[in-house]
Write an enzyme that holds these catalytic residues in place. Structure first.
Site, PDB file in Angstrom:
ATOM      1  N   HIS A 254       7.518   0.691  -2.308  1.00 14.75           N
ATOM      2  CA  HIS A 254       8.599   1.411  -2.993  1.00 14.75           C
ATOM      3  C   HIS A 254       9.809   0.522  -3.291  1.00 14.75           C
ATOM      4  O   HIS A 254      10.725   0.951  -4.012  1.00 14.75           O
ATOM      5  CB  HIS A 254       9.076   2.608  -2.160  1.00 14.75           C
TER       6      HIS A 254
ATOM      7  N   ASP B  75      -1.760   6.915   4.580  1.00 13.09           N
ATOM      8  CA  ASP B  75      -1.257   8.286   4.494  1.00 13.09           C
ATOM      9  C   ASP B  75      -2.061   9.099   3.486  1.00 13.09           C
ATOM     10  O   ASP B  75      -1.793  10.270   3.259  1.00 13.09           O
ATOM     11  CB  ASP B  75       0.243   8.307   4.162  1.00 13.09           C
TER      12      ASP B  75
ATOM     13  N   HIS C  38       1.436   7.791  -1.853  1.00  9.02           N
ATOM     14  CA  HIS C  38       2.645   7.779  -2.692  1.00  9.02           C
ATOM     15  C   HIS C  38       2.521   6.733  -3.789  1.00  9.02           C
ATOM     16  O   HIS C  38       1.943   5.662  -3.564  1.00  9.02           O
ATOM     17  CB  HIS C  38       3.873   7.472  -1.822  1.00  9.02           C
TER      18      HIS C  38
ATOM     19  N   ASP D  42      -2.271   4.055  -1.285  1.00  9.74           N
ATOM     20  CA  ASP D  42      -1.298   4.851  -0.520  1.00  9.74           C
ATOM     21  C   ASP D  42      -1.122   6.196  -1.246  1.00  9.74           C
ATOM     22  O   ASP D  42      -1.218   6.256  -2.475  1.00  9.74           O
ATOM     23  CB  ASP D  42       0.029   4.090  -0.480  1.00  9.74           C
TER      24      ASP D  42
HETATM   25 ZN   LIG Z   1       2.968   6.279   1.461  1.00 10.42          ZN
END
Ligand SMILES: [Zn+2]
Length: 302
Positions: free
Chosen positions: A125, A244, A163, A161
């Site tokens: 991120h 995750d 996200h 991931d």
């Molecule tokens: Zn993540």
């Protein structure tokens, strides 16, 4: 067959406060899983030095690095760089260690064929000049630029991931020498990663809702990888390996099992046909699942 795990004990030191999901126990769970006797026999370990400025400045402007360094030098309290991205007194040490771990994994992966970077804090991120989503330095892009500096002209990054790797996308989307494939839950944090975000034709986003049958996620990521590989031959593959996306993680709603991680890893290695494949740890917030996911990934790398 074997693979190398790059690590640095300072990845334990970052602490974002009580109750923060990105906690030091994550890296302990990862390293404990990799030290299990049946896996340890197939692994070599390298303790990576912290990343140096030159490698970081390929990705992040000096002013941003100076800013984080000055917060670290002031020492004391906790600085909220972002609502969920908190810099404590030891965070900078951990962030430099994590980037160094990613660099060492590139070197070992290029030498030996595969490697895994046990990084913490995560990186995908992090934007050029902004920490967010528990991330300070974009480890996987730092790794990609290092691979390029060492002669791998074309780099494929696959991010599983749960996200979207918004930082990674922002850092590579104008550069056709890197292709970025990301499957992620959508709508979900951080809100980016629509299928029509294509960069210069080098971005392949696969946004999916939570709760689909696991086989759908498994298939759809590989379809996107095959699209990215059509008429294009990367010299190295970096996996932004977030766990995750496993069923039961508190920060995601995907339904994957550790076997799916193993399958993906093997399928990606098959597509790379002997060219280096390097895993770089991202998220994963339930310790038992994180341990199982990393084990499955690294076992398939070894
Ligand atoms: Zn993540």
């Amino acid at each position: 067959m074997s693979t190398t795990v790059a690590w640095n004990p300072a990845c334990h030191e970052h602490y974002a406060g009580a109750g923060h999901p990105e906690r030091p126990q994550r890296i302990a769970a990862v390293l404990d899983a990799l030290r299990a006797p049946d896996l340890a026999a197939h692994l070599a370990w390298v303790e990576a030095p912290p990343a140096g400025r030159a490698a970081l400045e390929r990705v992040h402007p000096a002013a941003y690095l100076d800013h984080l360094e000055s917060i670290a030098r002031e020492g004391g309290g906790m600085a909220n760089l972002d609502p969920d991205t908190i810099m404590g007194p030891r965070t900078w040490v951990s962030a430099l260690a994590a980037a160094g771990v990613a660099l060492a994994a590139v070197e070992r992966g290029m030498a030996d064929g595969t490697a895994f970077a046990a990084t913490r804090p995560p990186g995908h991120h992090a934007l050029a000049e902004r920490a967010m989503g528990f991330c300070f330095l974009n480890n996987v892009v730092i790794a990609a630029r290092h691979a390029q500096a060492l002669g791998c002209a074309r780099v494929l990054i696959v991010d599983w991931d749960v996200h979207h790797g918004n930082g990674t996308q922002a850092l590579v989307e104008a550069d056709a020498s890197i292709r970025f494939v990301s499957m992620h839950q959508s709508p979900w944090y951080p809100g980016t990663g629509a299928a029509d975000e294509r960069g210069v034709g080098n971005v392949f986003n696969v946004p999916r809702p939570g709760g689909l049958p696991r086989a759908t996620y498994v298939r759809d990521l590989l379809v996107a990888v095959d699209a990215a590989l059509t008429g294009w031959r990367p010299d190295v593959l970096l996996v932004s390996a977030g766990f995750d996306s496993l069923a039961g993680d508190p920060l995601g709603e995907f339904t994957l099992e550790p076997d799916d991680i193993a399958h993906w890893t093997a399928a990606l290695r098959e597509r790379m046909a002997g060219r280096p494949v390097i895993g770089v740890l991202e998220g994963g917030y339930r310790l038992d699942l994180l341990a199982k996911g990393v084990s499955a990934h690294v076992r398939a790398l070894a």
